[in-house]
Design a protein around this motif. Structure first.
Motif, PDB file in Angstrom:
ATOM      1  N   THR A  14       3.839   8.073  -8.628  1.00  0.00           N
ATOM      2  CA  THR A  14       4.827   7.025  -8.867  1.00  0.00           C
ATOM      3  C   THR A  14       6.233   7.530  -8.593  1.00  0.00           C
ATOM      4  OG1 THR A  14       3.421   6.044 -10.569  1.00  0.00           O
ATOM      5  CG2 THR A  14       5.760   5.471 -10.611  1.00  0.00           C
ATOM      6  N   LEU A  24       0.835  -1.191   0.000  1.00  0.00           N
ATOM      7  CA  LEU A  24       0.000   0.000   0.000  1.00  0.00           C
ATOM      8  C   LEU A  24       0.875   1.248   0.000  1.00  0.00           C
ATOM      9  CD1 LEU A  24      -2.632  -1.140   2.655  1.00  0.00           C
ATOM     10  CD2 LEU A  24      -2.755  -1.340   0.171  1.00  0.00           C
ATOM     11  N   THR A  25       0.639   2.119  -0.968  1.00  0.00           N
ATOM     12  CA  THR A  25       1.417   3.359  -1.061  1.00  0.00           C
ATOM     13  C   THR A  25       0.475   4.516  -1.347  1.00  0.00           C
ATOM     14  OG1 THR A  25       1.804   3.141  -3.437  1.00  0.00           O
ATOM     15  CG2 THR A  25       3.420   2.131  -1.970  1.00  0.00           C
ATOM     16  N   THR A  26       0.958   5.714  -1.120  1.00  0.00           N
ATOM     17  CA  THR A  26       0.215   6.922  -1.478  1.00  0.00           C
ATOM     18  C   THR A  26       1.137   7.824  -2.269  1.00  0.00           C
ATOM     19  OG1 THR A  26       0.875   8.016   0.585  1.00  0.00           O
ATOM     20  CG2 THR A  26      -1.237   6.811   0.579  1.00  0.00           C
ATOM     21  N   GLY A  27       0.534   8.786  -2.981  1.00  0.00           N
ATOM     22  CA  GLY A  27       1.332   9.725  -3.757  1.00  0.00           C
ATOM     23  C   GLY A  27       1.626   9.236  -5.150  1.00  0.00           C
TER      24      GLY A  27
END
Length: 618
Positions: free
Chosen positions: A30, A25-28
């Motif tokens: 690429t 899970l990541t945000t922002g």
């Protein structure tokens, strides 16, 4: 390491899925980790003198050089002929439903009259039958004009790897007899299951690409662009029209494939031979050819492998082919996608035991130094939600059913998985003696790794399934899709079920290597671009989606080799030319186009990109 296993198959599979199928899970936006930090705050603008520059590629494909010496992999037929029972050779000519003259040698059960009767008996299934195209004899090859060998422009976004393929890496292209040869009732060939499949399809075309007469030109074109391995199948019904032991061998077929193999080698390439590719002789269906369409309890079609005479007859046929050609063929495939045409448990038993007999025959009696294996059709199953235990268990069941029914006995010498024995009532138990004989009878794991399947459990309304053959989900009894948990498809959709799924390929190769401990050859992979058949020729040739498919797959294979420690021996792309896809010509898998009127071929961009990618990394 053949046959050695550190953990039970289920434990290996569970630990593999749990280790690699996690959501990150990541945000922002690429991340661009490959880019160094930029110190300039603003760009600088300036004027200069403009001039046109050459922006197009002007490089030629590198052809395969002719060999200076020829490697052999076994003794020639003259030294091996004593390994098989004496068989007479003869010829039968060609069958024409409109011919006015008929054979009269009814006293000979293998004569021309009996051979013609094979086609007459099949004739009710062959509506509007014709097998005659433009050619009726082998066409002499001509050199490929240099103008056809200029590399196309590169795609803007391309591979960024810095890996090389290991020495001896196998790379080539493939086709199968029923899909490219044509001449289906010519020079002694008898009818097969593939001819029956054709009868109800949109394109009842028994001519296909006329490769039977154009094989030299096809090989010339592949060598000119730099392809190293040419994979093809030899139809059982060409070699032995009557199929059974004791019946005559077709001398015209032996001469044809001798010449084909010699020409492949003369052009600097190497042959790969498949013994059966969905073209079982009709004799094994007895009077019930329509059973080809019966819903099976194991695979998807009825290949008649369960016929009680099949094993002895297939092994006999395989021995004839191997003794004739083993001196020049380094790579053998016994069955193409066996699961697909296994009707039931008896069929699975036949495939495994026939394959094992031919493996032992090749290595222990012929003393062949090449490799023998099988091509598996399994789509690797990944859980829809890898954090959900029921989804992981469903994926385990799916993979065990699709993969382990062959992988366990052949590669590990262990019994069938429990899920198979529970769901297939006529499965044939394997004894300890069987397993000892079958264990290790493959020099590689051949996978036709087109894509993956996303697996989840059946809903309450879709069950019960486990002992219900009428259930549409039987026998795997799981839900299959090509959509991920968050609503996105797993990749770019094609004309058929195939999706571009390169990231899962690496997972799949790691699973196969760590579970079955065998070197891997990706024996088929390809991509039919959506609606390509309806496009103008120029647009068909510039097939960037297919290039992306091949290059992304091979980039992942390089990572598998160098980062995961997986032994991948090679790749064979499907297909070297647009062909008949057991239905019609609409799905274009080919790396060359075919004009159905003139039989003229044109290279597509993907074939240049495929070969250039490998040559740049060897």
């Amino acid at each position: 390491m053949r046959g050695k296993i550190l953990l039970p198959v289920f434990a290996v599979l569970n630990s593999f899925v749990n280790a690699q199928e996690k959501y990150v899970l990541t945000t922002g936006p690429t991340a661009r980790s490959q880019c160094a930090a930029t110190t300039a705050v603003s760009p600088t603008f300036s004027f200069s003198t403009f001039a046109y520059t050459q922006s197009e590629t002007y490089r030629y494909a590198i052809s395969v050089p002719s060999p200076t010496s020829t490697e052999t992999f076994a003794a020639p037929f003259s030294a091996l002929s004593s390994l098989i029972p004496f068989v007479a050779t003869t010829t039968w000519g060609s069958w024409d439903p409109n011919a006015t003259a008929t054979a009269t040698d009814f006293h000979d059960k293998y004569g021309s009259a009996s051979w013609s009767a094979l086609w007459e008996n099949a004739r009710p299934f062959l509506n509007n039958f014709t097998s005659t195209g433009i050619y009726s004899t082998t066409v002499s090859p001509t050199p490929v004009p240099s103008a056809e060998l200029i590399l196309p422009p590169r795609d803007y976004f391309g591979p960024t790897d810095c890996y090389n393929f290991p020495d001896g890496f196998i790379y080539g292209v493939a086709g199968s007899a029923a899909q490219i040869e044509g001449a289906t009732s010519h020079e002694g060939k008898a009818p097969s299951a593939a001819d029956i499949i054709a009868k109800d399809q949109p394109s009842q075309d028994y001519v296909t690409d006329e490769n039977y007469y154009l094989y030299k030109q096809d090989i010339e074109r592949l060598a000119a662009i730099g392809v190293k391995y040419y994979s093809f199948s030899i139809p059982w019904t060409r070699i032995l029209p009557f199929a059974v032991p004791g019946s005559p061998v077709n001398q015209q077929a032996i001469d044809h494939y001798n010449d084909l193999i010699d020409f492949v080698i003369a052009k600097g390439m190497l042959p790969v031979v498949t013994l059966i590719h969905f073209d079982t002789p009709l004799q094994f269906y007895a009077a019930n050819v329509s059973s080809l369409y019966d819903k099976p309890s194991v695979g998807y079609n009825n290949g008649a492998y369960q016929n009680e005479t099949f094993v002895d007859a297939f092994v006999h046929y395989g021995k004839i082919v191997m003794t004739h050609f083993a001196d020049r063929v380094p790579l053998w495939v016994t069955f193409n996608e066996a699961f697909t045409y296994c009707q039931n448990g008896h069929a699975v038993d036949s495939v495994i035991k026939a394959h094992a007999q031919l493996y032992h025959f090749y290595h222990e009696q012929i003393n062949g130094t090449g490799k023998v294996g099988m091509k598996y059709s399994n789509l690797f199953g990944v859980p829809l939600d890898p954090l959900n235990t029921s989804h992981v268990e469903a994926a385990n069941d799916y993979n065990n059913f699709q993969v382990a029914i062959f992988g366990n006995p052949i590669h590990l010498g262990t019994d069938y998985p429990a899920v198979y024995k529970e769901r297939v009532p006529d499965y044939v138990p394997l004894t300890k003696e069987d397993l000892d004989y079958i264990k290790g009878t493959a020099d590689f794991w051949g996978t036709d790794a087109y894509t993956i399947a996303v697996i989840s459990p059946l809903s309450a309304s879709e069950s019960p399934c486990l002992n219900t053959p009428s259930n549409i989900f039987y026998p795997e009894c799981v839900q299959q899709s090509w959509g991920g948990k968050f609503g996105w498809n797993v990749g770019y959709a094609s004309q058929t079920y195939v999706y571009i799924t390169p990231t899962y390929l690496r997972h799949y190769l790691s699973y196969l290597w760590n579970t079955y401990r065998s070197p891997i050859i990706v024996t088929e992979f390809g991509f039919p671009v959506v609606n390509e058949a309806a496009l103008p020729l120029a647009q068909q040739l510039f097939d960037s989606p297919r290039s992306q498919y091949y290059l992304s797959f091979m980039s992942e294979i390089l990572k598998s080799i160098w980062e995961d420690g997986v032994q991948v021996l090679g790749v064979i792309a499907w297909s070297f030319v647009d062909n008949w896809e057991f239905g019609d010509f609409t799905p274009h898998y080919g790396m060359q186009t075919v004009d159905r009127t003139t039989q003229e071929r044109h290279y597509k961009k993907s074939l240049f990109d495929f070969v250039d990618f490998i040559q740049a990394r060897t």
